[in-house]
Design an enzyme around this catalytic site. Structure first.
Site, PDB file in Angstrom:
ATOM      1  N   GLU A 151       1.198  29.174  39.880  1.00 36.23           N
ATOM      2  CA  GLU A 151       0.674  30.170  39.950  1.00 36.23           C
ATOM      3  C   GLU A 151      -0.882  30.195  40.947  1.00 36.23           C
ATOM      4  OE1 GLU A 151      -1.207  33.878  36.848  1.00 36.23           O
ATOM      5  OE2 GLU A 151      -1.284  31.484  36.197  1.00 36.23           O
ATOM      6  N   LYS A 155       2.845  39.837  38.274  1.00 33.13           N
ATOM      7  CA  LYS A 155       2.568  39.454  36.568  1.00 33.13           C
ATOM      8  C   LYS A 155       2.380  40.806  35.794  1.00 33.13           C
ATOM      9  CE  LYS A 155      -0.335  36.029  34.320  1.00 33.13           C
ATOM     10  NZ  LYS A 155      -1.489  35.148  34.481  1.00 33.13           N
ATOM     11  N   CYS A 165       3.084  32.414  34.126  1.00 32.74           N
ATOM     12  CA  CYS A 165       2.027  31.829  33.461  1.00 32.74           C
ATOM     13  C   CYS A 165       2.182  32.704  31.766  1.00 32.74           C
ATOM     14  CB  CYS A 165       0.671  32.011  34.233  1.00 32.74           C
ATOM     15  SG  CYS A 165      -0.732  30.889  33.042  1.00 32.74           S
TER      16      CYS A 165
END
Length: 280
Positions: free
Chosen positions: A42, A117, A158
């Site tokens: 990330e 995300k 994440c």
């Protein structure tokens, strides 16, 4: 099908050009060792949580200099390359926040898939930092599964790892591999990283590729490292260190996906149910 996969572990800083050079060197190294599917963490291009400091350096997708360089590198090396995420300025003008966006690049240099995300890291973990990702980044709304030369890959980033229904949905849609590029904090990594990544593999019967940021960064944060490649049975096949950039590699036999799901058919055994509340 068997293939060699690799995680690039980074300690991204505040200058995109330096981060690009660091990632490129490690990608070249591991491709030279035989890896055909390579994933970076990330925020590969920029890690800076200081208020307002990232904005002058973030570009739209068409203007970003990292993406075309990574596309050319994938084509040169003939690899499937997942850039775990880049900070990307939005072009629609409806929001002044950025996208935390993964790019899955094929061996001819084309972008196979993009993923923004979904779950924003708005937490206080007790490490002295106040994380409010949603202030700077607009959450995505769509889960992404992509067919690649390395198999069917489900994309997450994440904090998404804490939402098992996302990974289960990707597995039920056909994923063989789940990608979880991360910049986990040291505090949350020590407590939860290994168990969360292994759980997502076990629950879904997928391989998990989880490249991570590691060490003390220029912006003051400290990330946990320990990039992981995990089998569909939950075995750790490869693991990075705690604080330094580097690479980890493992051979994946995608036939193990069917074998693991045959032994524990949790996906096919799922039942529809409802929750009844009493005295709540």
């Amino acid at each position: 099908m068997k293939l060699t996969a690799a995680c690039i572990q980074m300690r991204s800083g505040t200058e995109p050009a330096a981060n690009l050079a660091a990632a490129t060197a490690l990608i070249r190294q591991v491709a030279g060792q035989g890896a055909r599917f390579i994933a970076t963490p990330e925020m590969t291009n920029l890690l800076d949580i200081r208020p307002g400091m990232a904005r002058p350096k973030v570009r739209t997708e068409t203007e970003d200099e990292s993406l075309p360089a990574f596309r050319a590198l994938a084509a040169e090396l003939g690899i499937t390359l997942l850039i775990g995420s880049l900070a990307i300025a939005l072009e629609d003008g409806a929001d002044d926040r950025f996208a935390n966006r993964s790019f899955l690049i094929g061996p001819y240099g084309g972008v196979i898939a993009r993923y923004d995300k979904i779950h924003m890291f708005d937490v206080e973990v007790g490490d002295g930092q106040n994380y409010r990702e949603s202030r700077a980044y607009r959450p995505g709304e769509t889960a992404v599964l992509a067919q690649t030369p390395a198999g069917r890959i489900g994309l997450t980033i994440c904090y998404d790892v804490r939402f098992p229904h996302l990974h289960r949905a990707l597995a039920m849609a056909g994923a063989d591999i789940l990608a979880i590029p991360a910049a986990f904090t040291k505090v949350t990594g020590e407590a939860h990283w290994h168990v969360l990544v292994r759980a997502r593999a076990i629950e879904t019967g997928c391989f998990v590729i989880a490249p991570a940021q590691a060490g003390k960064h220029e912006d003051g944060r400290e990330t946990f490292g320990h990039s992981l490649i995990v089998s569909p049975w939950g075995d750790v096949l490869a693991e990075g260190g705690a604080a330094e950039p580097g690479v980890v590699m493992a051979e994946l036999d995608l036939a193990e996906v069917a074998r693991a799901r045959g032994r524990i058919p949790a996906l096919s055994n799922e039942q529809v149910f409802r929750v009844e509340k009493f005295g709540v």
